[in-house]
Design an enzyme around this catalytic site. Sequence first.
Site, PDB file in Angstrom:
ATOM      1  CD  GLU A  21      92.371 -82.957  80.966  1.00 33.65           C
ATOM      2  OE1 GLU A  21      93.281 -82.280  81.534  1.00 33.65           O
ATOM      3  OE2 GLU A  21      92.817 -83.094  79.952  1.00 33.65           O
ATOM      4  N   GLY A 115      96.851 -71.616  75.684  1.00 33.92           N
ATOM      5  CA  GLY A 115      96.151 -72.868  74.435  1.00 33.92           C
ATOM      6  C   GLY A 115      96.717 -72.996  73.540  1.00 33.92           C
ATOM      7  CE  LYS A 176     102.180 -70.576  83.836  1.00 32.18           C
ATOM      8  NZ  LYS A 176     102.447 -71.618  82.624  1.00 32.18           N
TER       9      LYS A 176
END
Length: 299
Positions: A21, A115, A176
């Site tokens: 990442e 977020g 999800k």
Amino acid sequence: MRVSQVLKENVRNEAPSFSFEYFVPKTSQGVQNIYERIDRMRELTPLFVDVTWNAGGTTKPNATTTNEMITKINKSYDLDTCMHLTCTGMPREAVDKALKEAYDGGCRCILALRGDAPLENEKWDAAQDGFLYAKDLVKYIRENYGDHFEIGVAGYPEGHPEEHDRDLLIGHLREKLDAGASFVITQMFYDVDNFLDWVKACRESGITAPIIPGIMPISQYASFIRRVKWCDINVPTEFLRALERVKDDDAAVREVGAELVTEMCKSIIEKGGIYHLHFYTMNLEKSTKVILERLGLLH
């Protein structure tokens, strides 16, 4: 490349892999530096790289955006990419723009996130015509792009700042995945036993999707403590003591940290049968590379 398919093959073949990442730098020099680092680190052959979300904004017209980095990485470095996309403060029009740019830039994978709420807000609310939860963003991507994008979502082995009920969080994770996501990347952690216990609870709840552990290398003691506190995660006593003994010597912290995280990764693979590691590089190279070398994953 479908991340979930490769990870399932890894388990069948007991063949570890890894990914990196990066975040979007704030300066033009930082952007140049990270591209040079990505160019070097691609030689380590990560399965994919992901880039955290930064939309730029009108106040910074020259700011590099996540979409720009994703497009360049795809086209210039021949690496598979996964683009973070958060729906915090994002009207639907902005989400549509981000997804179209990702599509046009060759990206085939999205990490769909709610977020963090803006610091000035005590309560999280969706933007007008936006999305309230990550599951809503996942569903929207599926409805508009079919199977073009593989979708990953976040998992929280040690709870979330807004919710600490593990069973409730696992239920949200399952929602999800049911909405169309196919793999999970976890928040950073250092307590392997707790992580493996959480994975077991996920499996018992019916979650079958690959779960990727988020690994944070240790470069400095102060930054290590800061991230641990910010994420509110547990650090095993022996782990913390080993670092405290050398906390004033950065080189020693890097060495001890590399050894501790290497052993942690070995336990994840050997005890948990999990064969993919996702490294939060913090745009650094050496610590991640040392751990991979000690794991015997570089050829």
